[in-house]
Design an enzyme around this catalytic site. Structure first.
Site, PDB file in Angstrom:
ATOM      1  CG  ASN A  18      44.890  71.690 -22.885  1.00 41.41           C
ATOM      2  OD1 ASN A  18      43.856  72.241 -22.489  1.00 41.41           O
ATOM      3  ND2 ASN A  18      46.041  71.777 -22.235  1.00 41.41           N
ATOM      4  CE  LYS A  20      47.853  74.892 -23.472  1.00 48.35           C
ATOM      5  NZ  LYS A  20      49.237  75.254 -23.324  1.00 48.35           N
ATOM      6  CG  HIS A 105      48.687  70.881 -19.006  1.00 46.81           C
ATOM      7  ND1 HIS A 105      49.412  72.042 -18.920  1.00 46.81           N
ATOM      8  CD2 HIS A 105      48.627  70.565 -20.320  1.00 46.81           C
ATOM      9  CE1 HIS A 105      49.769  72.424 -20.140  1.00 46.81           C
ATOM     10  NE2 HIS A 105      49.305  71.538 -21.005  1.00 46.81           N
ATOM     11  CD  GLU A 107      49.663  75.653 -19.839  1.00 45.28           C
ATOM     12  OE1 GLU A 107      48.425  75.563 -19.887  1.00 45.28           O
ATOM     13  OE2 GLU A 107      50.387  75.754 -20.854  1.00 45.28           O
ATOM     14  CD  GLU A 175      51.376  68.367 -22.999  1.00 42.46           C
ATOM     15  OE1 GLU A 175      50.925  68.620 -24.116  1.00 42.46           O
ATOM     16  OE2 GLU A 175      51.003  68.940 -21.963  1.00 42.46           O
ATOM     17  N   GLY A 181      53.805  75.728 -26.191  1.00 42.02           N
ATOM     18  CA  GLY A 181      53.460  77.092 -26.604  1.00 42.02           C
ATOM     19  C   GLY A 181      54.651  77.930 -27.048  1.00 42.02           C
ATOM     20  CB  SER A 220      55.579  73.513 -30.333  1.00 36.65           C
ATOM     21  OG  SER A 220      55.640  74.573 -29.388  1.00 36.65           O
TER      22      SER A 220
HETATM   23  C1  PEP Z   1      49.689  71.828 -24.225  1.00 34.60           C
HETATM   24  O1  PEP Z   1      49.564  72.779 -23.482  1.00 34.60           O
HETATM   25  O2  PEP Z   1      49.246  70.738 -23.858  1.00 34.60           O
HETATM   26  C2  PEP Z   1      50.393  72.008 -25.485  1.00 34.60           C
HETATM   27  C3  PEP Z   1      50.955  70.972 -25.993  1.00 34.60           C
HETATM   28  O3  PEP Z   1      50.418  73.286 -26.009  1.00 34.60           O
HETATM   29  P1  PEP Z   1      50.999  73.714 -27.448  1.00 34.60           P
HETATM   30  O4  PEP Z   1      50.575  72.664 -28.458  1.00 34.60           O
HETATM   31  O5  PEP Z   1      50.388  75.048 -27.727  1.00 34.60           O
HETATM   32  O6  PEP Z   1      52.478  73.751 -27.324  1.00 34.60           O
END
Ligand code: PEP
Length: 258
Positions: A18, A20, A105, A107, A175, A181, A220
């Site tokens: 992703n 983003k 997601h 976000e 997630e 992040g 992460s």
């Molecule tokens: C995400 O936003 O879907 C995600 C998993 O981000 P990150 O891998 O940067 O934690």
């Protein structure tokens, strides 16, 4: 709903990136580099997907043509078309060659107030257009600290999935919001506990078909922790943010399956 009886094979993992709101047209060099690395493999035991920002989807579909990399969207509207300034329909994503769409997601849930009901409608819009919808769920840190992780996930699954969804058109991504992040991850045991809970909820709702859903872990994931996280029970791949932006890191995560 009555359980549907079918024999279900273990799902093929999916490693999804992703991007983003990152990446200009020049990011096509990362798709080329990834495609080149994957082309050297005789057999790829997982599906590979990159979800870039909408303006670069068409370009990156062209870039990825003939390779093992699939391209997807990060969100879609519930409607096919209409007066919805700034939105993109699932049909538009499909029209430019996307194969998947991420919906719900954290976000989007946080920044745009998306509810479980809306997420379910967006996932259904993805299906209507012929896309595979990746439905995201996950608890906040406060919810985890309050011991509510499993009940939050249960409610999100209940509200964000339709009774007519199936493993061919839907992927689940777990997630934990506090892991996105941040460089922090749950332990492998904690990931396994939540994924096994998700699997049980899917089987309770969809019968044996529930075993066919791919349940991705996201938050992460890096080349250094991918192998351990992907080995947790009922983990069928990863949804990756930051580490999907370069071919080198993303390939390092895919390597957990090689
Ligand atoms: C995400 O936003 O879907 C995600 C998993 O981000 P990150 O891998 O940067 O934690």
């Amino acid at each position: 709903m009555a359980a549907r009886k079918t024999t279900v094979r273990a799902p093929k993992p999916l490693v999804a990136g992703n991007w983003k709101m990152n990446g200009l047209r020049g990011a096509k060099k990362e798709i080329n580099a990834l495609a080149k690395k994957l082309s050297k493999l005789d057999r790829l035991p997982c599906d590979v997907l990159i979800c870039p920002p909408t303006p670069t989807i068409a370009l990156l579909v062209e870039t990825a043509k003939g390779s093992k990399v699939r391209i997807g969207g990060q969100d879609c509207h519930t409607q096919v078309s209409g007066a919805h300034t700034g939105d993109v329909s699932a049909e538009m994503l499909k029209d430019v060659g996307a194969k998947y769409v991420i919906v719900g997601h954290s976000e989007r849930r946080a920044d745009h107030g998306e509810t479980n009901a809306l997420v379910a409608q967006k996932a259904a819009a993805g299906h209507r257009a012929g896309l595979i919808s990746i439905v995201c769920v996950g608890e906040t840190e406060a919810e985890r600290d309050a011991g509510k992780t499993l009940s939050v996930i249960t409610a999100q699954l209940k509200g964000s999935l339709g009774d007519d969804f199936d493993p061919k058109n839907t992927v689940i991504a777990y997630e934990p919001v506090w892991a996105i992040g941040t460089g922090r991850t749950p332990t492998t045991a904690e990931v396994g506990q939540v994924h096994t809970h998700i699997r049980k909820r899917l089987v309770a709702r969809f019968g044996e078909q529930g075993n066919g859903y791919r349940v991705l872990y996201g938050g992460s994931v890096k080349p250094t922790n991918a192998e351990e996280l992907m080995a947790a029970p009922n983990v069928n791949g990863a949804l990756v943010g930051g580490a999907s932006l370069t071919a080198a890191d993303f390939y390092g995560i895919i390597s957990a399956y090689l």
